[in-house]
Design an enzyme around this catalytic site. Structure first.
Site, PDB file in Angstrom:
ATOM      1  CE  LYS A 165      -3.685   2.469   0.212  1.00  0.00           C
ATOM      2  NZ  LYS A 165      -3.700   3.371   1.355  1.00  0.00           N
ATOM      3  CD  GLU A 172      -3.478   7.802  -4.176  1.00  0.00           C
ATOM      4  OE1 GLU A 172      -3.528   8.846  -3.374  1.00  0.00           O
ATOM      5  OE2 GLU A 172      -3.916   6.871  -4.069  1.00  0.00           O
TER       6      GLU A 172
END
Length: 297
Positions: A165, A172
């Site tokens: 993550k 991102e």
């Protein structure tokens, strides 16, 4: 399945809704009495669940997560499972797993992506831990993830879920930075009549088509120039952790680092730096920049 959800904020609350819609029994706990919680303490939460219990925590990383793990250790029994779905720094996962293992309590770390849209679209889930424990909670994971073949992975041993993550969020950062730089470049050019519409057109047929562009279209529908958006972007920590991990592993990550520095700069931390640069330029070269001479666009 039965599950206890700890933390009923934007993520935890929506995850609980999706689980209930999928037929699972969810008992929710949050410190806030206005959260829609079902119980008022972790002890009540544990007592309300049949054994072996599954507890999913969605609270802020660091001290709050440490406190929840410590309290659960004293309340749970051997064979129970704790899943940390917050944005915990991956080195902490091993400590939490070892701490709970002293009581025979199993542990999974889970990176969760999906934001406020997850209740409807499903969540991308990246887990770390033992395969047998992962399989025991698979019905919950299958309900939370999007429909189809993707959106769920056992990334590796304990720590692997939050490491994945962390990398996801670093990517991102870089993607959003690239879209922002492209938009800004078109905004400054006389050759592009409508930068927002141009970017939205890339949603179909383009190699850069993505859900981020879908969300961009939502944002520019009422504000094509994004003038109502503050030019400040906070950083939540994962990209910083990724850059640190990459440095230790000898991996160059210039795009992620640049996006991270840009966010830090947006919060005003660079003002004093640039004042020093401007003052020195004025001293050695007579380069004087007056505030009212700075071009605004």
């Amino acid at each position: 399945m039965h599950i206890g959800m700890i933390g009923l904020g934007r993520m935890g609350g929506n995850m609980a809704k999706r689980l209930r819609a999928g037929g699972h029994t969810v008992v929710g706990y949050d410190m806030s009495p206005d959260s829609g919680r079902d119980v008022t303490s972790l002890a009540e939460l544990v007592a309300a669940l049949p054994a072996p219990r599954v507890l999913w925590t969605m609270v802020p990383a660091g001290g709050p997560t440490d406190a929840v793990i410590t309290e659960l250790k004293g309340l749970l029994d051997a064979g129970d499972i704790v899943i940390d779905g917050g944005n915990t720094h991956y080195p902490d996962d091993r400590r939490h797993a070892d701490d709970l293992a002293e009581r025979g309590i199993d542990f999974l770390d889970c990176g969760v992506s999906g934001g406020v849209w997850g209740a409807e679209r499903g969540y991308a889930l990246m887990l770390g831990g033992d395969r047998a424990v992962f399989d025991r909670v698979r019905p919950l994971l299958d309900t939370l993830k999007p429909e189809g073949d993707y959106g769920l992975t056992l990334a590796g041993p304990v720590g692997g879920g939050h490491f994945a993550k962390m990398v996801h969020n670093g990517i991102e950062y870089g993607m959003m930075q690239a879209f922002g730089e492209g938009f800004a470049t078109m905004m400054r050019s006389d050759l592009i009549d409508d930068p927002a519409a141009t970017m939205v057109s890339w949603r179909s047929g383009s190699v850069v088509a993505s859900w981020l562009l879908d969300l961009f279209e939502n944002a520019v529908q009422t504000d094509p120039g994004l003038r109502g958006m503050p030019a400040v972007a906070n950083e939540s920590g994962e990209a910083r952790w990724m850059v640190e991990a990459a440095l230790e592993l000898g991996v160059p990550t210039p795009a992620t680092a640049a996006a991270l520095w840009q966010r830090q700069t947006s919060r005003g931390g660079a003002d004093d730096i640039l004042r020093v640069v401007t003052a020195m330029r004025a001293q050695f070269g007579g380069h004087v920049t007056k505030v009212d001479e700075i071009a605004t666009h």
